[in-house]
Design an enzyme around this catalytic site. Structure first.
Site, PDB file in Angstrom:
ATOM      1  N   ARG A 147       0.839  -1.206   0.000  1.00 58.62           N
ATOM      2  CA  ARG A 147       0.000   0.000   0.000  1.00 58.62           C
ATOM      3  C   ARG A 147       0.869   1.250   0.000  1.00 58.62           C
ATOM      4  O   ARG A 147       0.580   2.223  -0.702  1.00 58.62           O
ATOM      5  CB  ARG A 147      -0.931  -0.019   1.213  1.00 58.62           C
TER       6      ARG A 147
ATOM      7  N   HIS B  61       0.532  -4.972  12.206  1.00 58.60           N
ATOM      8  CA  HIS B  61      -0.458  -4.840  11.134  1.00 58.60           C
ATOM      9  C   HIS B  61      -1.682  -4.186  11.750  1.00 58.60           C
ATOM     10  O   HIS B  61      -2.516  -4.837  12.358  1.00 58.60           O
ATOM     11  CB  HIS B  61      -0.815  -6.223  10.583  1.00 58.60           C
TER      12      HIS B  61
END
Length: 306
Positions: free
Chosen positions: A148, A172
């Site tokens: 990303r 995460h």
């Protein structure tokens, strides 16, 4: 011969499994889910695709966990999905109970397998599974966030994403962080003088998943491709450097946290020494934060299962 098992074939599990199968490196893929008929009907769909793609992969679908046997790699996506407005951490108790059950069953027939955790909160679920199974376990960690980050910088600069390097580390989720000392553009160290603001990138990396979930109901295609790359690096022993979460000893627990590490049939070494002091300090703080949340959740979990 490479055998890969998928535990859970919901939306994300299907996408990862499909990408794994059509890339052709797995000789056998096993598909398991508790939902009646789901693995079987998904297998039919895959076979229809393989007929067109001319890929030869043996498939097994089952609702019986005991049928999952002899896997080299076990990918765990089973668990409750994140819904709009939820934090990944909100899923801890419900999904930890699933991991404990799987930890009791899977190792019996899958000796020496590498377990790759995908279910959220993914790093803590890897720690729970490893705690109760004693098996070699990693989570996909911040590999998705890494892609990303690269894609966002690439879009802002109007260049291909493969011309952006670098990694996102930490947890995460809420404690994810761009490891700026690793980030490069066309092989040169990243600089805000290029016209991309660091805070803007960090904000995007942390928030885009929630925005996708709000509109699409879940993140599917990005994780499907990014996580398959982790599976492939393990299966083919490629030794790629990825930001997956691997075990770190901290205080009295094993904590999974992401930093750049070589990924193959074994995981390591980590590239910690390549980070600057600021990134090292931020990672240390992330480990502490994850540990505190993990310990708190473990106490609650023990009360629930006792």
């Amino acid at each position: 011969m490479v055998k890969v098992a998928f535990i859970g074939v919901g939306r994300v599990g299907q996408t990862i499994a499909y990408n794994t199968i059509v890339n052709g490196y797995a000789d056998e893929v096993m598909l398991y889910d508790v939902v009646p008929e789901l693995p079987e009907k998904f297998e039919h769909e895959i076979r229809h695709a393989l007929a067109a793609l001319r890929v030869k992969t043996e498939l097994l679908s089952t609702n019986n966990i005991d049928d999952i046997s002899g896997a080299d790699i076990v990918v765990i996506t089973a668990g409750k999905p994140r819904k709009p407005g939820m934090s990944r951490r909100d899923l801890f108790i419900d999904n930890a109970k699933i991991m404990i059950d799987l930890a009791k069953k899977l190792p019996k027939k899958n000796k020496g397998a590498m377990y790759i955790m995908v279910a959220n909160p993914v790093d803590m679920m890897a720690s729970v599974f490893m705690k109760y199974s004693g098996e070699n376990t990693i989570s996909t960690g911040n590999q998705v966030e890494t892609m990303r980050m690269r894609s966002y910088i690439a879009k802002k600069l109007n260049i291909p994403a493969y011309e952006v390097g670098g990694y996102v580390g930490g947890e995460h989720g809420e404690a994810a962080m761009v490891l700026w000392s690793t980030v490069t553009v066309k092989g040169k160290p990243f600089s805000e003088s290029l016209g991309v603001n660091k805070a803007e990138v960090e904000d995007y990396v942390k928030k885009i998943a929630a925005e996708i979930i709000r509109v699409l109901g879940g993140t599917t295609w990005g994780p499907g491709a990014d996580i398959e790359e982790v599976i492939r690096s393990v299966a083919l022993n490629e030794g790629k450097v990825m930001s997956v979460a691997f075990p770190h000893k901290y205080e009295d627990e094993i904590i999974h946290i992401s930093e750049p590490v070589v990924v193959g049939r074994t995981v390591g070494p980590a590239l910690t020494s390549a980070l600057d002091e600021n990134d090292k300090a931020r990672l240390s703080q992330a480990i502490k934060e994850v540990y505190n949340v993990y310990k708190s959740n473990l106490k609650e979990l023990e009360q629930v299962i006792s």
